[in-house]
Design a protein around this motif. Sequence first.
Motif, PDB file in Angstrom:
ATOM      1  N   GLU A 251       2.285  -3.510  14.284  1.00  0.00           N
ATOM      2  CA  GLU A 251       2.041  -4.412  13.299  1.00  0.00           C
ATOM      3  C   GLU A 251       0.350  -3.902  12.815  1.00  0.00           C
ATOM      4  O   GLU A 251       0.063  -4.176  11.441  1.00  0.00           O
ATOM      5  CB  GLU A 251       2.502  -5.237  13.265  1.00  0.00           C
ATOM      6  N   ASN A 252      -0.449  -3.519  13.739  1.00  0.00           N
ATOM      7  CA  ASN A 252      -1.726  -3.008  13.295  1.00  0.00           C
ATOM      8  C   ASN A 252      -1.292  -1.917  12.297  1.00  0.00           C
ATOM      9  O   ASN A 252      -3.422  -1.780  11.879  1.00  0.00           O
ATOM     10  CB  ASN A 252      -2.171  -3.113  14.697  1.00  0.00           C
ATOM     11  N   LEU A 253      -0.888  -1.438  11.757  1.00  0.00           N
ATOM     12  CA  LEU A 253      -1.283   0.444  11.652  1.00  0.00           C
ATOM     13  C   LEU A 253      -1.557  -0.658   9.641  1.00  0.00           C
ATOM     14  O   LEU A 253      -0.881  -1.586   8.918  1.00  0.00           O
ATOM     15  CB  LEU A 253      -0.113   0.738  10.889  1.00  0.00           C
TER      16      LEU A 253
ATOM     17  N   GLY B 159      -8.786  10.905   5.508  1.00  0.00           N
ATOM     18  CA  GLY B 159      -8.511   9.181   5.888  1.00  0.00           C
ATOM     19  C   GLY B 159      -8.035   8.995   7.420  1.00  0.00           C
ATOM     20  O   GLY B 159      -8.153  10.180   7.607  1.00  0.00           O
ATOM     21  N   GLY B 160      -7.652   8.317   7.285  1.00  0.00           N
ATOM     22  CA  GLY B 160      -6.876   8.305   8.406  1.00  0.00           C
ATOM     23  C   GLY B 160      -6.134   6.446   8.995  1.00  0.00           C
ATOM     24  O   GLY B 160      -5.528   5.445   7.735  1.00  0.00           O
ATOM     25  N   ILE B 161      -5.558   6.507   9.886  1.00  0.00           N
ATOM     26  CA  ILE B 161      -4.744   5.154  10.241  1.00  0.00           C
ATOM     27  C   ILE B 161      -5.626   4.426  11.500  1.00  0.00           C
ATOM     28  O   ILE B 161      -5.185   5.034  12.485  1.00  0.00           O
ATOM     29  CB  ILE B 161      -3.517   6.101  10.486  1.00  0.00           C
TER      30      ILE B 161
ATOM     31  N   ASN C 120       5.349   1.415   4.338  1.00  0.00           N
ATOM     32  CA  ASN C 120       4.794   0.299   4.568  1.00  0.00           C
ATOM     33  C   ASN C 120       3.644   0.102   5.368  1.00  0.00           C
ATOM     34  O   ASN C 120       3.233  -0.822   6.265  1.00  0.00           O
ATOM     35  CB  ASN C 120       6.022  -0.975   4.614  1.00  0.00           C
ATOM     36  N   ILE C 121       2.737   0.984   5.234  1.00  0.00           N
ATOM     37  CA  ILE C 121       1.245   0.806   5.859  1.00  0.00           C
ATOM     38  C   ILE C 121       0.531   0.712   4.699  1.00  0.00           C
ATOM     39  O   ILE C 121      -0.204   1.729   3.975  1.00  0.00           O
ATOM     40  CB  ILE C 121       1.088   2.292   6.292  1.00  0.00           C
TER      41      ILE C 121
ATOM     42  N   ILE D 141      -6.689   7.546  14.001  1.00  0.00           N
ATOM     43  CA  ILE D 141      -5.771   8.998  13.239  1.00  0.00           C
ATOM     44  C   ILE D 141      -6.205   9.116  12.335  1.00  0.00           C
ATOM     45  O   ILE D 141      -6.540   8.599  11.066  1.00  0.00           O
ATOM     46  CB  ILE D 141      -4.113   8.995  12.543  1.00  0.00           C
ATOM     47  N   MET D 142      -6.666  10.543  11.791  1.00  0.00           N
ATOM     48  CA  MET D 142      -7.897  11.403  10.695  1.00  0.00           C
ATOM     49  C   MET D 142      -7.823  12.501  10.641  1.00  0.00           C
ATOM     50  O   MET D 142      -6.712  13.352  10.790  1.00  0.00           O
ATOM     51  CB  MET D 142      -9.882  11.415  11.321  1.00  0.00           C
TER      52      MET D 142
END
Length: 245
Positions: free
Chosen positions: A109-111, A62-64, A143-144, A71-72
């Motif tokens: 806030e874009n996470l 996964g990732g963010i 809270n992502i 981020i992977m």
Amino acid sequence: MKIENHCVSFQSKIRLIEPQEFKNKTKNLNPKNHEVGWPWTADTMKKGKNLYTTGIMDCIAGGIADGKDFIMFHLGIYNQKKAKHNHQKGFNISNVERRILEKINLENENLHGFILGGIQMRPESKYNVNKLEKIKNIFEKYNIPYTIFGARKDVHYFGKFGMFYKNNEDTLYVTNNLIDQDHINKKYKHKEIELLEKSVKYTTYTKKQNEKIIWYEPKFEEGSTKDFFESQFRQVLISNFDELI
């Protein structure tokens, strides 16, 4: 999931593609800088642009996305005993959490995130679904919002997934090595998975058995990309930050 922002002004795209297209998109990338490869541990997690990983079967990847970088992670599910036997590090959720927090700004806030993988062949099966839940808990704790294709079903003929995040397109490309492959049973002229312009053809299997043998009876289906993922995974949820195309 704790919250979703219903006033999202943008959406990342998630697109299912053929293995050859995936290969074409990643072939000129330097693996040292762009591939999240073996050994699949929290320590091999990467932050950057145009990251990819392959070979996802019972692992959890996964990732963010943060609006700039990605981020992977690709995490093997060895317990400590098996990991030691294979001279590897075992699954350590505390280390996963620590590595994620090192690479993200919780004020951003874009996470939003993606999770793909894990296995739960039967509804009552445990296998590694507990590890999948621990990863989900990290996203929810901070809270992502996230999209998940998780807990693979007993699909009989397991393919390996790969994923590639292309930053300037804000798109997560997902592939499976069974796409465009001939059916496992040569008497059928179907592909295991076939991508059409606006739909996906795929095979599902029903487990059958009598006193002597166990076999899997194929059924050939056609539906949306989401239908395909729901045929493969027990947990399919698309975040408001994402669009499955």
